[in-house]
Motif scaffolding. Sequence first.
Motif, PDB file in Angstrom:
ATOM      1  N   LYS A   1       0.826  -1.212   0.000  1.00 20.49           N
ATOM      2  CA  LYS A   1       0.000   0.000   0.000  1.00 20.49           C
ATOM      3  C   LYS A   1       0.859   1.259   0.000  1.00 20.49           C
ATOM      4  CE  LYS A   1      -3.976  -2.057   2.260  1.00 20.49           C
ATOM      5  NZ  LYS A   1      -4.840  -2.065   3.444  1.00 20.49           N
ATOM      6  N   ALA A   2       2.048   1.157   0.566  1.00 26.39           N
ATOM      7  CA  ALA A   2       2.960   2.299   0.636  1.00 26.39           C
ATOM      8  C   ALA A   2       3.745   2.475  -0.656  1.00 26.39           C
ATOM      9  CB  ALA A   2       3.924   2.120   1.801  1.00 26.39           C
ATOM     10  N   GLY A   3       3.545   1.606  -1.628  1.00 27.85           N
ATOM     11  CA  GLY A   3       4.292   1.645  -2.876  1.00 27.85           C
ATOM     12  C   GLY A   3       5.133   0.390  -3.016  1.00 27.85           C
ATOM     13  N   VAL A   4       5.935   0.362  -4.052  1.00 31.41           N
ATOM     14  CA  VAL A   4       6.776  -0.805  -4.302  1.00 31.41           C
ATOM     15  C   VAL A   4       7.970  -0.779  -3.355  1.00 31.41           C
ATOM     16  CG1 VAL A   4       8.196  -1.995  -6.006  1.00 31.41           C
ATOM     17  CG2 VAL A   4       6.057  -0.940  -6.703  1.00 31.41           C
ATOM     18  N   GLN A   5       8.194  -1.912  -2.671  1.00 33.43           N
ATOM     19  CA  GLN A   5       9.320  -2.038  -1.752  1.00 33.43           C
ATOM     20  C   GLN A   5      10.146  -3.256  -2.139  1.00 33.43           C
ATOM     21  OE1 GLN A   5       7.280  -2.242   2.070  1.00 33.43           O
ATOM     22  NE2 GLN A   5       7.660  -0.071   2.404  1.00 33.43           N
ATOM     23  N   TRP A   6      11.297  -3.410  -1.506  1.00 35.17           N
ATOM     24  CA  TRP A   6      12.145  -4.582  -1.730  1.00 35.17           C
ATOM     25  C   TRP A   6      11.842  -5.617  -0.664  1.00 35.17           C
ATOM     26  CZ3 TRP A   6      14.423  -5.150  -6.171  1.00 35.17           C
ATOM     27  CH2 TRP A   6      14.749  -4.030  -6.910  1.00 35.17           C
ATOM     28  N   TRP A   7      11.654  -6.860  -1.091  1.00 30.92           N
ATOM     29  CA  TRP A   7      11.325  -7.953  -0.195  1.00 30.92           C
ATOM     30  C   TRP A   7      12.505  -8.900  -0.137  1.00 30.92           C
ATOM     31  CZ3 TRP A   7       7.900 -12.691  -1.445  1.00 30.92           C
ATOM     32  CH2 TRP A   7       7.555 -13.350  -0.284  1.00 30.92           C
ATOM     33  N   ALA A   8      13.110  -9.015   1.038  1.00 27.12           N
ATOM     34  CA  ALA A   8      14.255  -9.901   1.239  1.00 27.12           C
ATOM     35  C   ALA A   8      13.754 -11.200   1.864  1.00 27.12           C
ATOM     36  CB  ALA A   8      15.283  -9.236   2.144  1.00 27.12           C
ATOM     37  N   VAL A   9      14.168 -12.329   1.287  1.00 26.14           N
ATOM     38  CA  VAL A   9      13.739 -13.644   1.762  1.00 26.14           C
ATOM     39  C   VAL A   9      14.965 -14.524   1.941  1.00 26.14           C
ATOM     40  CG1 VAL A   9      12.371 -15.690   1.244  1.00 26.14           C
ATOM     41  CG2 VAL A   9      11.570 -13.457   0.512  1.00 26.14           C
ATOM     42  N   VAL A  10      15.050 -15.196   3.081  1.00 23.41           N
ATOM     43  CA  VAL A  10      16.124 -16.156   3.331  1.00 23.41           C
ATOM     44  C   VAL A  10      15.494 -17.540   3.368  1.00 23.41           C
ATOM     45  CG1 VAL A  10      17.893 -16.921   4.951  1.00 23.41           C
ATOM     46  CG2 VAL A  10      17.468 -14.489   4.621  1.00 23.41           C
TER      47      VAL A  10
ATOM     48  N   ARG B   1      12.858 -24.086   2.733  1.00 28.15           N
ATOM     49  CA  ARG B   1      11.767 -23.420   3.433  1.00 28.15           C
ATOM     50  C   ARG B   1      12.185 -21.996   3.809  1.00 28.15           C
ATOM     51  NH1 ARG B   1      11.726 -23.202   9.079  1.00 28.15           N
ATOM     52  NH2 ARG B   1      13.562 -24.135  10.015  1.00 28.15           N
ATOM     53  N   VAL B   2      11.209 -21.126   3.908  1.00 23.70           N
ATOM     54  CA  VAL B   2      11.475 -19.726   4.235  1.00 23.70           C
ATOM     55  C   VAL B   2      11.828 -19.625   5.712  1.00 23.70           C
ATOM     56  CG1 VAL B   2      10.483 -17.419   4.347  1.00 23.70           C
ATOM     57  CG2 VAL B   2       9.944 -18.905   2.420  1.00 23.70           C
ATOM     58  N   ALA B   3      13.030 -19.118   5.981  1.00 22.82           N
ATOM     59  CA  ALA B   3      13.489 -18.983   7.356  1.00 22.82           C
ATOM     60  C   ALA B   3      13.247 -17.575   7.896  1.00 22.82           C
ATOM     61  CB  ALA B   3      14.972 -19.324   7.449  1.00 22.82           C
ATOM     62  N   ALA B   4      13.308 -16.552   7.014  1.00 20.93           N
ATOM     63  CA  ALA B   4      13.116 -15.171   7.455  1.00 20.93           C
ATOM     64  C   ALA B   4      12.756 -14.296   6.261  1.00 20.93           C
ATOM     65  CB  ALA B   4      14.377 -14.646   8.131  1.00 20.93           C
ATOM     66  N   THR B   5      11.940 -13.263   6.499  1.00 14.07           N
ATOM     67  CA  THR B   5      11.601 -12.285   5.471  1.00 14.07           C
ATOM     68  C   THR B   5      11.589 -10.898   6.096  1.00 14.07           C
ATOM     69  OG1 THR B   5       9.232 -12.394   5.862  1.00 14.07           O
ATOM     70  CG2 THR B   5      10.122 -13.919   4.227  1.00 14.07           C
ATOM     71  N   LYS B   6      11.810  -9.895   5.238  1.00  9.78           N
ATOM     72  CA  LYS B   6      11.790  -8.517   5.724  1.00  9.78           C
ATOM     73  C   LYS B   6      11.595  -7.582   4.534  1.00  9.78           C
ATOM     74  CE  LYS B   6      14.341  -5.340   8.676  1.00  9.78           C
ATOM     75  NZ  LYS B   6      15.545  -5.129   9.469  1.00  9.78           N
ATOM     76  N   LEU B   7      10.850  -6.498   4.723  1.00 12.65           N
ATOM     77  CA  LEU B   7      10.639  -5.495   3.685  1.00 12.65           C
ATOM     78  C   LEU B   7      11.592  -4.328   3.877  1.00 12.65           C
ATOM     79  CD1 LEU B   7       6.760  -5.339   3.401  1.00 12.65           C
ATOM     80  CD2 LEU B   7       8.348  -6.174   1.689  1.00 12.65           C
ATOM     81  N   PHE B   8      12.061  -3.774   2.749  1.00 14.01           N
ATOM     82  CA  PHE B   8      12.964  -2.631   2.759  1.00 14.01           C
ATOM     83  C   PHE B   8      12.408  -1.553   1.844  1.00 14.01           C
ATOM     84  CE2 PHE B   8      15.553  -6.089   4.191  1.00 14.01           C
ATOM     85  CZ  PHE B   8      16.388  -5.517   5.134  1.00 14.01           C
TER      86      PHE B   8
ATOM     87  N   GLU C   1      20.512  -2.663   1.027  1.00 14.21           N
ATOM     88  CA  GLU C   1      20.253  -3.060   2.413  1.00 14.21           C
ATOM     89  C   GLU C   1      19.596  -4.434   2.475  1.00 14.21           C
ATOM     90  OE1 GLU C   1      17.895  -0.127   4.385  1.00 14.21           O
ATOM     91  OE2 GLU C   1      19.294   1.496   3.928  1.00 14.21           O
ATOM     92  N   ALA C   2      18.649  -4.686   1.576  1.00 14.24           N
ATOM     93  CA  ALA C   2      17.954  -5.974   1.549  1.00 14.24           C
ATOM     94  C   ALA C   2      18.922  -7.107   1.227  1.00 14.24           C
ATOM     95  CB  ALA C   2      16.817  -5.934   0.523  1.00 14.24           C
ATOM     96  N   ALA C   3      19.795  -6.901   0.244  1.00 12.68           N
ATOM     97  CA  ALA C   3      20.768  -7.932  -0.121  1.00 12.68           C
ATOM     98  C   ALA C   3      21.733  -8.197   1.032  1.00 12.68           C
ATOM     99  CB  ALA C   3      21.532  -7.511  -1.372  1.00 12.68           C
TER     100      ALA C   3
END
Length: 100
Positions: free
Chosen positions: A8-17, A22-29, A38-40
Amino acid sequence: MPTRYPTKAGVQWWAVVKIEGRVAATKLFPAGTEGKREAAQWERDTRKALLEGPKESLTTHTALPSVLDWANRYTAYAEKQFTKQTFTEKKTVFRLFLAF
C-alpha cells in the motif's frame, strides 16, 4: 536476491532467506537502490547467522512437542509475524488455555 514487492505504501524490496527449501526469514525494505543494497546485505547476514546458529531449528523433529512447548514456539512465531495487538491477544488466549 531481493525482489520488488507491491504494498500500500508503494513498491518495496522484499528480502527472503530460504534454508533447506523453506522460508526462514523475510523482511521489507524501502524502494530505491539503497533499499535494494540493504535488503541484499540483510539476506547475506541473516543466512550466515542462521546457518552458524543452533542447528535444532533446521532439523526435523520426530516426536510430538508438549502443549507448553508448542505454545511457546507458536507465540515466538506470532510475535514476529503479527501486529502487537494480535500477538497480545494470542498470548492472552494461550494463558487462558494453559490455565484451563
